[in-house]
Structure formats: structure tokens, C-alpha cells
Design an enzyme around this catalytic site. Structure first.
Site, PDB file in Angstrom:
ATOM      1  N   GLY A  74       0.832  -1.205   0.000  1.00 53.36           N
ATOM      2  CA  GLY A  74       0.000   0.000   0.000  1.00 53.36           C
ATOM      3  C   GLY A  74       0.866   1.255   0.000  1.00 53.36           C
ATOM      4  O   GLY A  74       0.636   2.195  -0.771  1.00 53.36           O
ATOM      5  N   THR A 110       7.201  -5.605   5.414  1.00 56.56           N
ATOM      6  CA  THR A 110       5.964  -6.227   5.884  1.00 56.56           C
ATOM      7  C   THR A 110       6.285  -7.565   6.531  1.00 56.56           C
ATOM      8  O   THR A 110       7.128  -8.315   6.036  1.00 56.56           O
ATOM      9  CB  THR A 110       4.927  -6.448   4.765  1.00 56.56           C
ATOM     10  N   ASP A 146       4.335  -9.812   6.289  1.00 53.94           N
ATOM     11  CA  ASP A 146       3.685 -10.771   5.393  1.00 53.94           C
ATOM     12  C   ASP A 146       4.626 -11.353   4.333  1.00 53.94           C
ATOM     13  O   ASP A 146       4.304 -12.357   3.700  1.00 53.94           O
ATOM     14  CB  ASP A 146       2.507 -10.102   4.667  1.00 53.94           C
ATOM     15  N   GLY A 205      -1.739 -12.818   7.439  1.00 48.14           N
ATOM     16  CA  GLY A 205      -1.564 -13.151   6.019  1.00 48.14           C
ATOM     17  C   GLY A 205      -2.924 -13.159   5.344  1.00 48.14           C
ATOM     18  O   GLY A 205      -3.608 -14.183   5.357  1.00 48.14           O
ATOM     19  N   GLU A 259      -4.922 -15.989   8.175  1.00 53.91           N
ATOM     20  CA  GLU A 259      -6.216 -15.307   8.372  1.00 53.91           C
ATOM     21  C   GLU A 259      -7.013 -15.192   7.067  1.00 53.91           C
ATOM     22  O   GLU A 259      -8.236 -15.111   7.080  1.00 53.91           O
ATOM     23  CB  GLU A 259      -6.008 -13.924   8.977  1.00 53.91           C
ATOM     24  N   ARG A 276      -9.575 -26.116  20.084  1.00 50.13           N
ATOM     25  CA  ARG A 276      -9.460 -24.734  20.573  1.00 50.13           C
ATOM     26  C   ARG A 276      -8.741 -23.877  19.533  1.00 50.13           C
ATOM     27  O   ARG A 276      -7.924 -24.378  18.781  1.00 50.13           O
ATOM     28  CB  ARG A 276      -8.642 -24.679  21.876  1.00 50.13           C
ATOM     29  N   GLN A 326       2.263 -10.824  16.472  1.00 52.39           N
ATOM     30  CA  GLN A 326       3.225 -11.135  15.404  1.00 52.39           C
ATOM     31  C   GLN A 326       3.952  -9.893  14.903  1.00 52.39           C
ATOM     32  O   GLN A 326       4.977  -9.987  14.235  1.00 52.39           O
ATOM     33  CB  GLN A 326       2.501 -11.794  14.220  1.00 52.39           C
TER      34      GLN A 326
HETATM   35  O1  F6P Z   1       0.232  -6.137   6.408  1.00 48.69           O
HETATM   36  C1  F6P Z   1       0.585  -6.407   7.703  1.00 48.69           C
HETATM   37  C2  F6P Z   1      -0.603  -6.902   8.509  1.00 48.69           C
HETATM   38  O2  F6P Z   1      -0.129  -7.190   9.800  1.00 48.69           O
HETATM   39  C3  F6P Z   1      -1.344  -8.098   7.926  1.00 48.69           C
HETATM   40  O3  F6P Z   1      -0.708  -9.328   8.138  1.00 48.69           O
HETATM   41  C4  F6P Z   1      -2.668  -7.988   8.623  1.00 48.69           C
HETATM   42  O4  F6P Z   1      -3.663  -8.654   7.896  1.00 48.69           O
HETATM   43  C5  F6P Z   1      -2.895  -6.520   8.673  1.00 48.69           C
HETATM   44  O5  F6P Z   1      -1.607  -5.913   8.621  1.00 48.69           O
HETATM   45  C6  F6P Z   1      -3.625  -6.062   9.890  1.00 48.69           C
HETATM   46  O6  F6P Z   1      -3.847  -4.706   9.791  1.00 48.69           O
HETATM   47  P1  F6P Z   1      -4.355  -3.810  11.019  1.00 48.69           P
HETATM   48  O7  F6P Z   1      -3.246  -3.708  11.999  1.00 48.69           O
HETATM   49  O8  F6P Z   1      -4.679  -2.512  10.388  1.00 48.69           O
HETATM   50  O9  F6P Z   1      -5.525  -4.512  11.599  1.00 48.69           O
END
Ligand code: F6P
Length: 355
Positions: free
Chosen positions: A116, A138, A140, A183, A235, A273, A281
Site C-alpha cells: 500500500g 511487511t 507478510d 496473512g 487469516e 481450541r 506477530q
Molecule cells: O500487512 C501487515 C498486517 O499485519 C497483515 O498481516 C494484517 O492482515 C494486517 O496488517 C492487519 O492490519 P491492522 O493492523 O490494520 O488490523
């Protein structure tokens, strides 16, 4: 030389290593002046700055987050996700950005961020005539043309430690433990964390899963005396069409772990669970690997400021830091290929990918 620097998007461990390396190498080698903008592009459009001196960036190498602050999903330039402009996303502050950049007589703007942020940097290069140097960031690990982003190793380390801990309680209680990791579009954290933690079932956004296959794997393990299972779910993982879970509304930003856990327990009768690791993370001190990688990215960014044409992103390519044109990097996330060697290795040691 006068250099501006900002950090955009979700924070990650190693950002301060980059800020430190850009600043120190610019000061020491090139007697440049460096200023930071607070909270990503907001600091740029609002002219909210912090001068970066040697002392400002001392003792931050091991500190998580970013001393500059950051912001996610900023909408100052009316950009749509594909990078084209749109009039209905809030006031367009492109002109403010250009004015502030010139007011400080900057030569380059170093933008440290994920896809972004790099897309916005590309936009500013084109529409505000701001010469940018991108540094991919990132947890990610999904920036195109970039072998590895800093922050990823720290996130994988957190995931691995969590899975190690979940293993002992899963084994004691003969349970299925589902761990949901970050992710949304790319499953790198689930893959690397899952392999490092010895996950039994790895669910990636790149491989739509079958609930039946997941449950069969859990039951198979039980039959062979392994009365617990660890499921590592990105996710952004989602089910195949016609899967029992496919009717449920899925959010790319989480919730999948809960649904999968519920369905496993319902179908196998085995206590299950879920643990959502979430922003754990992204937090904490960077690993040594990320401190080193961040230092390399930062130093290379300064070298690019001085020696390269602008509008490039520093990419790690087969061990080398190389500047690539920003349009080649921004806007195309790097996904896990289904024939990725680690995905194959995971399956060869018995992990299922839920199909
Ligand atoms: O891009 C990094 C990240 O941590 C992603 O893994 C996650 O989906 C997203 O940002 C979460 O964003 P926010 O902190 O705005 O909820």
C-alpha cells in the site's frame, strides 16, 4: 543532500533498524540532513516532522515498532486499491504533499512500507513530482521482486514459539489446536511458521481448503496414535466452493480459525481450541536476522539516494540489494506458488495443506 523518511502501513520489527541505517549512513558518509515525517503520509501532508540526528537514532536497533509512528489504510490521495485515483475517498492532499516536500528542500523521500505504501509512493512520484526511494516492509513477506522483507523472520519466530507452546498443551489434552496467523492474501507466515513449528495442517490463502480433508487428517493422526493436531491457518485462508464452510462470510482479516475449529470439533468429536496470534506477530524486538536485514535495506536506500535514479524500490534479489523501478514492484503482491519448495517439503514430512 536532504532526505525525508517515513514509515507507512502496519508496523513491524526492524523498522527502526532501517531508519537508523538510512540516517547514520547519510550523516556519516554523505553529511546529508535527514528529517522524519510522523505517522506515515499524514506527517507529510500535515508537515509534522522530527529532525533525525545521530542521537535520535541511537539505541533503537533492538526496539520494535517505529520511532516515526505509522498508519494503516491512509486515504490522503483518494487512491483506490489498484493505485488509480478516485474522487470519493476523502480530500485529495497531493498538493500539500508536494508543497511540504519542496518547503523542506528535500532531494528524496524514503518511503518504508508494504504494498500500500509503495503504491502511494509511486503515485506521489507520478502526480506530485516527489522523487522517492521505496524500502519494502511487511511481516507478510509478500512484496513483489523481493526475496524477503524484514519483519517476516520476527513474525515467524513468534509463530514458532506459539506453536511450540501449543504443542505441549495439545498433547496433554488430546486436542486440536488451531492457530490463526496473519496473512490476508499471502500465506508465507503460515507456511514458514507452520513448517518451523511442525504444524500438521497448514491452510494458506493460495490453496482453498476442504473441511473434509482437514478432518480426515485429524482422524488419521488419531488412528496412528497421534491424539492431537496443530492446524496453522492464515487469516486469509478460505474454503473450496461447495465446502460446508463455504456459506459462511469470510473476512480476509481474520475469523477463519474460529470457524475451522468449530467445524473440526463438530465433525470429529475431538475437543478443539483456537488461538488468534494477531498483533503479537507485529510487536516486540526484531530478531538478529531482521536487524541485519533492516540495516542492509537502510544502507542500500541511502546508497540509492546518492547514486541511483529516483523512483526505485530496494529489493533483495538472490542475496543482493538492487534498486528496481517502483512500477515493477508496487501493486502485485508476491503469493506462495503452489509448487514452492517449502510447500512440497512440508507435505513430504507429512503435513497436510487441507486438500
Ligand atoms: O500487512 C501487515 C498486517 O499485519 C497483515 O498481516 C494484517 O492482515 C494486517 O496488517 C492487519 O492490519 P491492522 O493492523 O490494520 O488490523
Amino acid at each position: 543532500m536532504r532526505i525525508g523518511i517515513l514509515t507507512g502501513g502496519g508496523d513491524c520489527p526492524g523498522l527502526n533498524a532501517v531508519i537508523r541505517a538510512v540516517t547514520k549512513s547519510a550523516l556519516i558518509h554523505y553529511q546529508a540532513e535527514v528529517i522524519g515525517f510522523r505517522d506515515g503520509f499524514r506527517g507529510l501532508v500535515d508537515n509534522d516532522t522530527i529532525p533525525l540526528h545521530y542521537e535520535t537514532v541511537s539505541n533503537i536497533l533492538n526496539v520494535g515498532g517505529t520511532i516515526l509512528g505509522s498508519a494503516n489504510r491512509e486515504r490522503f490521495f483518494g487512491l483506490k486499491r489498484d493505485g488509480t485515483s478516485s474522487s470519493n475517498e476523502g480530500p485529495d492532499r497531493t498538493r500539500d504533499a508536494a508543497e511540504v516536500f519542496r518547503h523542506h528542500k528535500l532531494d528524496r523521500l524514503v518511503c518504508i512500507g508494504g504494498d500500500g505504501t509503495l503504491r502511494i509512493a509511486h503515485y506521489l512520484a507520478k502526480h506530485a513530482d516527489i522523487p522517492v526511494i521505496g524500502v519494502p516492509k511487511t511481516i507478510d513477506n509478500d512484496v513483489a521482486k523481493t526475496d524477503m522483507t524484514f519483519g517476516f523472520d520476527s513474525a515467524v519466530t513468534t509463530v514458532t514459539e506459539a506453536i511450540d507452546k501449543l504443542h505441549t498443551t495439545a498433547r496433554s489434552h488430546h486436542r486440536v489446536m488451531v492457530v490463526e496467523v496473519m496473512g490476508r492474501t499471502a500465506g508465507w507466515i503460515a507456511l514458514y511458521g507452520g513448517v518451523a513449528g511442525g504444524g500438521d495442517i497448514l491452510l494458506l490463502p493460495e490453496v482453498p481448503f476442504s473441511t473434509e480433508a482437514i478432518c480426515n487428517k485429524v482422524l488419521d493422526r488419531n488412528r496412528f496414535g497421534k491424539r492431537f493436531s496443530i492446524v496453522v491457518a492464515a487469516e486469509g485462508a478460505f474454503p473450496q466452493p461447495n465446502d460446508p464452510l463455504s456459506g459462511i462470510e469470510f473476512h480476509k482479516s481474520g475469523g477463519i480459525g474460529q470457524h475451522v475449529t468449530h467445524e473440526i470439533e463438530k465433525r470429529t468429536g475431538i475437543s478443539s481450541r483456537v488461538t488468534v496470534l494477531g498483533h503479537l506477530q507485529r510487536g516486540g524486538s526484531p530478531t538478529p536476522f531482521d536487524r541485519i536485514l533492516g540495516t542492509r535495506y537502510g544502507y542500500s536506500a541511502t546508497e540509492a539516494v546518492i547514486h541511483s535514479a529516483p523512483n526505485v524500490v530496494i529489493c533483495l534479489n538472490k542475496g543482493e540489494m538492487i534498486p528496481l523501478p517502483i512500477e515493477e514492484v508496487a501493486g502485485a503482491p508476491k503469493l506462495v506458488p503452489v509448487d514452492h519448495p517449502l510447500l512440497l517439503a512440508a507435505q513430504s514430512v507429512g503435513s497436510s495443506i487441507g486438500i
